[in-house]
Design an enzyme around this catalytic site. Sequence first.
Site, mmCIF file in Angstrom:
data_model
loop_
_atom_site.group_PDB
_atom_site.id
_atom_site.type_symbol
_atom_site.label_atom_id
_atom_site.label_comp_id
_atom_site.label_asym_id
_atom_site.label_seq_id
_atom_site.Cartn_x
_atom_site.Cartn_y
_atom_site.Cartn_z
ATOM 1 N N GLU A 159 -39.442 -2.603 -19.829
ATOM 2 C CA GLU A 159 -39.375 -2.291 -18.409
ATOM 3 C C GLU A 159 -40.659 -2.783 -17.744
ATOM 4 O OE1 GLU A 159 -36.548 1.720 -18.401
ATOM 5 O OE2 GLU A 159 -38.664 1.887 -17.882
ATOM 6 N N ASP A 180 -44.956 8.262 -9.566
ATOM 7 C CA ASP A 180 -45.851 7.955 -10.675
ATOM 8 C C ASP A 180 -47.127 8.777 -10.628
ATOM 9 O OD1 ASP A 180 -44.334 5.817 -11.932
ATOM 10 O OD2 ASP A 180 -44.728 4.699 -10.090
ATOM 11 N N TYR A 206 -31.155 6.204 -17.381
ATOM 12 C CA TYR A 206 -32.537 6.632 -17.617
ATOM 13 C C TYR A 206 -32.585 8.127 -17.321
ATOM 14 C CZ TYR A 206 -37.689 6.448 -17.530
ATOM 15 O OH TYR A 206 -39.019 6.640 -17.793
#
Length: 269
Positions: free
Chosen positions: A49, A60, A174
Amino acid sequence: MSRLQHTFEELKKRGEAALIPFITAGDPSPQRTLELIRTLAAAGADIIELGVPFSDPMADGPTIQAASERALAAGTTLTTVLDMVAQARRELQIPLVLMGYYNPVFRYGVERFARDAVAAGVDGLLLVDLPPEETNEVKPATAAAGLPLITLLAPTTPPERTKRLAAAAEGYIYYVSMTGVTGTQAVAPAAIRDVVVELRTLSPVPVAVGFGISTVADVQAVAEFADAVVVGSALVRIIGEHGSDEALLDKVAAFTESLKQGCKKNNSN
């Protein structure tokens, strides 16, 4: 059969979960990223990825935020990332998935991006801030180009919504193992095992688990019930600490090789 499908089929025959390392494209530089892609592939990564750097990476944690800042400072754009993929694809067949935010894709032009991504050799797209209800902004273009739009699911996703989204999944799912941002907590495999096992029965595509996975023990535990294991912040941290060192590639290779050792399944799930 796509590169993603072929990879998962081969790993299933061998009784292994896929190891999916995440790195931020352009960190510490575009050229270094190409070297890192080669290193990861040689060290046992099954899928890579590539994070598309963005100025406001809200999902993040500080480690990947800092990587985005370094990549942007090095002049990395979405065009740069596609060029990296095209260069890597000249010598490697490992699946490459882009993971990022919708804004850069929107600014590039969704239809143009989907065509250019497939032409470069991108195997999937994961947009972390695009709600499923808004995928009609992207899905027609990605479907027309043959670019799988990967679905994100989390422990907070309601059961009925999970069933609906899983049934329509492409490439792989995911599964975010916890709430919060990346790289700030450790995964608790026992807490997500049953959910992931059920999710695999609902989905026509494999299920990858990410967030909080940073050690061989984490990989071993998650690989027992998932089709793939994603390791991001722990790897990005190594790149952040050793980006300018000659030993960077050796350190990344050693870490990746150790993680891949944990991907062999010991059961029939």
